[in-house]
Design a protein around this motif. Structure first.
Motif, PDB file in Angstrom:
ATOM      1  N   VAL B   4       0.858  -1.186   0.000  1.00 40.61           N
ATOM      2  CA  VAL B   4       0.000   0.000   0.000  1.00 40.61           C
ATOM      3  C   VAL B   4       0.891   1.232   0.000  1.00 40.61           C
ATOM      4  O   VAL B   4       1.845   1.310   0.784  1.00 40.61           O
ATOM      5  N   THR B   5       0.570   2.169  -0.849  1.00 41.59           N
ATOM      6  CA  THR B   5       1.331   3.410  -0.922  1.00 41.59           C
ATOM      7  C   THR B   5       0.435   4.585  -0.608  1.00 41.59           C
ATOM      8  O   THR B   5      -0.588   4.794  -1.268  1.00 41.59           O
ATOM      9  N   GLN B   6       0.798   5.313   0.409  1.00 37.61           N
ATOM     10  CA  GLN B   6       0.118   6.576   0.711  1.00 37.61           C
ATOM     11  C   GLN B   6       1.101   7.673   0.329  1.00 37.61           C
ATOM     12  O   GLN B   6       2.138   7.832   0.977  1.00 37.61           O
ATOM     13  N   LEU B   7       0.760   8.368  -0.726  1.00 34.25           N
ATOM     14  CA  LEU B   7       1.717   9.256  -1.366  1.00 34.25           C
ATOM     15  C   LEU B   7       2.068  10.476  -0.520  1.00 34.25           C
ATOM     16  O   LEU B   7       3.149  11.039  -0.664  1.00 34.25           O
ATOM     17  N   ASP B   8       1.158  10.891   0.332  1.00 37.28           N
ATOM     18  CA  ASP B   8       1.385  12.106   1.117  1.00 37.28           C
ATOM     19  C   ASP B   8       1.594  11.757   2.577  1.00 37.28           C
ATOM     20  O   ASP B   8       0.730  11.148   3.197  1.00 37.28           O
ATOM     21  N   SER B   9       2.727  12.130   3.130  1.00 39.78           N
ATOM     22  CA  SER B   9       2.950  11.855   4.549  1.00 39.78           C
ATOM     23  C   SER B   9       2.217  12.881   5.419  1.00 39.78           C
ATOM     24  O   SER B   9       1.816  12.565   6.533  1.00 39.78           O
ATOM     25  N   GLN B  10       2.062  14.102   4.891  1.00 37.12           N
ATOM     26  CA  GLN B  10       1.349  15.133   5.629  1.00 37.12           C
ATOM     27  C   GLN B  10       0.468  15.922   4.673  1.00 37.12           C
ATOM     28  O   GLN B  10       0.874  16.218   3.549  1.00 37.12           O
ATOM     29  N   VAL B  11      -0.733  16.257   5.156  1.00 34.50           N
ATOM     30  CA  VAL B  11      -1.647  17.089   4.369  1.00 34.50           C
ATOM     31  C   VAL B  11      -2.179  18.184   5.269  1.00 34.50           C
ATOM     32  O   VAL B  11      -2.964  17.917   6.187  1.00 34.50           O
ATOM     33  N   PRO B  12      -1.724  19.421   5.063  1.00 34.53           N
ATOM     34  CA  PRO B  12      -2.288  20.544   5.826  1.00 34.53           C
ATOM     35  C   PRO B  12      -3.501  21.109   5.088  1.00 34.53           C
ATOM     36  O   PRO B  12      -3.490  21.216   3.866  1.00 34.53           O
ATOM     37  N   VAL B  13      -4.532  21.447   5.833  1.00 34.01           N
ATOM     38  CA  VAL B  13      -5.749  21.960   5.204  1.00 34.01           C
ATOM     39  C   VAL B  13      -6.457  22.888   6.181  1.00 34.01           C
ATOM     40  O   VAL B  13      -6.373  22.701   7.406  1.00 34.01           O
ATOM     41  N   PHE B  14      -7.141  23.887   5.655  1.00 33.51           N
ATOM     42  CA  PHE B  14      -7.906  24.784   6.508  1.00 33.51           C
ATOM     43  C   PHE B  14      -9.271  24.172   6.821  1.00 33.51           C
ATOM     44  O   PHE B  14      -9.836  23.418   6.024  1.00 33.51           O
ATOM     45  N   GLU B  15      -9.776  24.532   7.963  1.00 35.82           N
ATOM     46  CA  GLU B  15     -11.099  24.053   8.379  1.00 35.82           C
ATOM     47  C   GLU B  15     -12.139  24.456   7.342  1.00 35.82           C
ATOM     48  O   GLU B  15     -12.086  25.548   6.785  1.00 35.82           O
ATOM     49  N   GLU B  16     -13.075  23.563   7.095  1.00 35.62           N
ATOM     50  CA  GLU B  16     -14.185  23.698   6.145  1.00 35.62           C
ATOM     51  C   GLU B  16     -13.750  23.517   4.697  1.00 35.62           C
ATOM     52  O   GLU B  16     -14.586  23.563   3.795  1.00 35.62           O
ATOM     53  N   ALA B  17     -12.485  23.302   4.450  1.00 32.05           N
ATOM     54  CA  ALA B  17     -12.017  23.022   3.092  1.00 32.05           C
ATOM     55  C   ALA B  17     -12.182  21.534   2.803  1.00 32.05           C
ATOM     56  O   ALA B  17     -12.232  20.722   3.724  1.00 32.05           O
ATOM     57  N   PRO B  18     -12.250  21.166   1.516  1.00 34.11           N
ATOM     58  CA  PRO B  18     -12.291  19.733   1.174  1.00 34.11           C
ATOM     59  C   PRO B  18     -10.896  19.123   1.247  1.00 34.11           C
ATOM     60  O   PRO B  18      -9.891  19.829   1.178  1.00 34.11           O
ATOM     61  N   VAL B  19     -10.876  17.807   1.402  1.00 38.05           N
ATOM     62  CA  VAL B  19      -9.580  17.129   1.457  1.00 38.05           C
ATOM     63  C   VAL B  19      -9.661  15.780   0.759  1.00 38.05           C
ATOM     64  O   VAL B  19     -10.725  15.148   0.716  1.00 38.05           O
ATOM     65  N   GLU B  20      -8.542  15.379   0.174  1.00 36.42           N
ATOM     66  CA  GLU B  20      -8.420  14.049  -0.405  1.00 36.42           C
ATOM     67  C   GLU B  20      -7.101  13.446   0.064  1.00 36.42           C
ATOM     68  O   GLU B  20      -6.043  14.063  -0.093  1.00 36.42           O
ATOM     69  N   LEU B  21      -7.168  12.265   0.635  1.00 35.63           N
ATOM     70  CA  LEU B  21      -5.971  11.532   1.029  1.00 35.63           C
ATOM     71  C   LEU B  21      -5.829  10.360   0.075  1.00 35.63           C
ATOM     72  O   LEU B  21      -6.747   9.558  -0.082  1.00 35.63           O
ATOM     73  N   ARG B  22      -4.645  10.260  -0.533  1.00 33.72           N
ATOM     74  CA  ARG B  22      -4.473   9.299  -1.606  1.00 33.72           C
ATOM     75  C   ARG B  22      -3.920   7.961  -1.126  1.00 33.72           C
ATOM     76  O   ARG B  22      -3.076   7.913  -0.222  1.00 33.72           O
ATOM     77  N   CYS B  23      -4.422   6.909  -1.747  1.00 32.65           N
ATOM     78  CA  CYS B  23      -3.979   5.557  -1.427  1.00 32.65           C
ATOM     79  C   CYS B  23      -3.957   4.741  -2.708  1.00 32.65           C
ATOM     80  O   CYS B  23      -4.957   4.669  -3.417  1.00 32.65           O
ATOM     81  N   ASN B  24      -2.825   4.117  -2.973  1.00 32.44           N
ATOM     82  CA  ASN B  24      -2.717   3.168  -4.078  1.00 32.44           C
ATOM     83  C   ASN B  24      -2.236   1.835  -3.526  1.00 32.44           C
ATOM     84  O   ASN B  24      -1.453   1.804  -2.576  1.00 32.44           O
ATOM     85  N   TYR B  25      -2.689   0.756  -4.124  1.00 36.87           N
ATOM     86  CA  TYR B  25      -2.309  -0.545  -3.636  1.00 36.87           C
ATOM     87  C   TYR B  25      -1.807  -1.404  -4.782  1.00 36.87           C
ATOM     88  O   TYR B  25      -2.047  -1.119  -5.952  1.00 36.87           O
ATOM     89  N   SER B  26      -1.110  -2.452  -4.387  1.00 40.01           N
ATOM     90  CA  SER B  26      -0.618  -3.417  -5.356  1.00 40.01           C
ATOM     91  C   SER B  26      -0.906  -4.799  -4.814  1.00 40.01           C
ATOM     92  O   SER B  26      -0.607  -5.094  -3.653  1.00 40.01           O
ATOM     93  N   SER B  27      -1.539  -5.619  -5.646  1.00 42.19           N
ATOM     94  CA  SER B  27      -1.835  -6.989  -5.232  1.00 42.19           C
ATOM     95  C   SER B  27      -2.065  -7.853  -6.452  1.00 42.19           C
ATOM     96  O   SER B  27      -2.626  -7.388  -7.440  1.00 42.19           O
ATOM     97  N   SER B  28      -1.686  -9.107  -6.347  1.00 43.66           N
ATOM     98  CA  SER B  28      -1.890 -10.040  -7.448  1.00 43.66           C
ATOM     99  C   SER B  28      -3.255 -10.721  -7.352  1.00 43.66           C
ATOM    100  O   SER B  28      -3.652 -11.437  -8.265  1.00 43.66           O
ATOM    101  N   VAL B  29      -3.957 -10.483  -6.238  1.00 42.12           N
ATOM    102  CA  VAL B  29      -5.279 -11.071  -6.057  1.00 42.12           C
ATOM    103  C   VAL B  29      -6.258  -9.957  -5.698  1.00 42.12           C
ATOM    104  O   VAL B  29      -5.861  -8.837  -5.389  1.00 42.12           O
ATOM    105  N   SER B  30      -7.534 -10.302  -5.724  1.00 39.37           N
ATOM    106  CA  SER B  30      -8.543  -9.326  -5.317  1.00 39.37           C
ATOM    107  C   SER B  30      -8.398  -9.011  -3.837  1.00 39.37           C
ATOM    108  O   SER B  30      -7.971  -9.859  -3.053  1.00 39.37           O
ATOM    109  N   VAL B  31      -8.738  -7.790  -3.495  1.00 41.61           N
ATOM    110  CA  VAL B  31      -8.516  -7.347  -2.112  1.00 41.61           C
ATOM    111  C   VAL B  31      -9.742  -6.690  -1.518  1.00 41.61           C
ATOM    112  O   VAL B  31     -10.658  -6.274  -2.216  1.00 41.61           O
ATOM    113  N   TYR B  32      -9.736  -6.628  -0.214  1.00 41.37           N
ATOM    114  CA  TYR B  32     -10.630  -5.756   0.531  1.00 41.37           C
ATOM    115  C   TYR B  32      -9.797  -4.525   0.908  1.00 41.37           C
ATOM    116  O   TYR B  32      -8.596  -4.631   1.140  1.00 41.37           O
ATOM    117  N   LEU B  33     -10.447  -3.372   0.991  1.00 44.95           N
ATOM    118  CA  LEU B  33      -9.748  -2.126   1.271  1.00 44.95           C
ATOM    119  C   LEU B  33     -10.358  -1.415   2.460  1.00 44.95           C
ATOM    120  O   LEU B  33     -11.587  -1.429   2.645  1.00 44.95           O
TER     121      LEU B  33
END
Lengths: 115, 115
Positions: B4-33
């Motif tokens: 599993v790769t989380q590309l951002d170690s830190q995400v600063p954001v102001f209150e009431e702003a939207p946010v997206e935290l990124r996650c990519n995975y690698s697997s040779s079989v189907s997964v649960y996330l």
């Protein structure tokens, strides 16, 4: 409150010593998992037990061992402790041993400090 | 093996702003996330999970995530964050195969919400 109970919450011990961490899973959960969280390694899976039997092994050192008892509580034994074993140790439990019953509920952890 | 790769170690954001935290995975079989949140000095709490079905998953505290199989991603979003969302967020995968289902975690993303 996840329903998973870990004791003790904090543990300070000297190098070379042995400690036992205890985990009581949620009522009805048969699987217990142990994870280690450290600054340099992140969250690492150590070992899983299901209904008293070992089911999966991760990056668990030979100095570490675990077991799950008939009442389903689990203990993680850490021996010949080194400074690098200092970490937060989490226990998690889930209903089943895999598949759709993978959702794991985590305890609050035991913070181990080796001095 | 999975990763599993989380590309951002830190995400600063102001209150009431939207946010997206990124996650990519690698697997040779189907997964649960999964996405877990860890508040300071606390254990891990499940935010949401993808097991099957709709690729848009809604979780607690207003969070949602979208499973994208072609891009092997499972990004976490919230349209408007609150100060109380400040915490560490972990993406995790568990494979569907076999009788044991350990979680493989990413390295975590620290969400820092400020006024």
């Amino acid at each position: 409150d996840s329903g998973v109970t870990q004791t003790p919450k904090h543990l300070i011990t000297a190098t070379g010593q042995r400690v036992t961490l205890r985990c009581s899973p949620r009522s009805g959960d048969l699987s217990v998992y142990w994870y280690q969280q450290s600054l340099d390694q992140g969250l690492q899976f150590l070992i899983q037990y299901y209904n008293g039997e070992e089911r999966a092994k991760g990056n668990i050192l030979e100095r570490f061992s675990a077991q799950q008892f008939p009442d389903l509580h689990s203990e993680l034994n850490l021996s010949s402790l080194e400074l690098g074993d200092s970490a937060l140790y989490f226990c998690a439990s889930s209903r089943g041993q895999g598949g759709m019953n993978t959702e794991a509920f985590f305890g609050q952890g035991t913070r181990l400090t080796v001095v | 093996a999975q990763s599993v790769t989380q590309l951002d170690s830190q995400v600063p954001v102001f209150e009431e702003a939207p946010v997206e935290l990124r996650c990519n995975y690698s697997s040779s079989v189907s997964v649960y996330l999964f996405w877990y949140v860890q508040y300071p000095n606390q254990g891990l709490q499940l935010l949401l999970k993808y097991l099957s079905g709709s690729t848009l998953v809604k979780g607690i505290n207003g969070f949602e995530a979208e499973f994208n199989k072609s891009q092997t991603s499972f990004h976490l979003r919230k349209p408007s964050v609150h100060i109380s969302d400040t915490a560490e967020y972990f993406c995790a995968v568990s494979d569907l195969a076999g009788t044991a289902s350990k979680l493989t975690f990413g390295t975590g993303t620290r969400l820092q919400v400020t006024l």
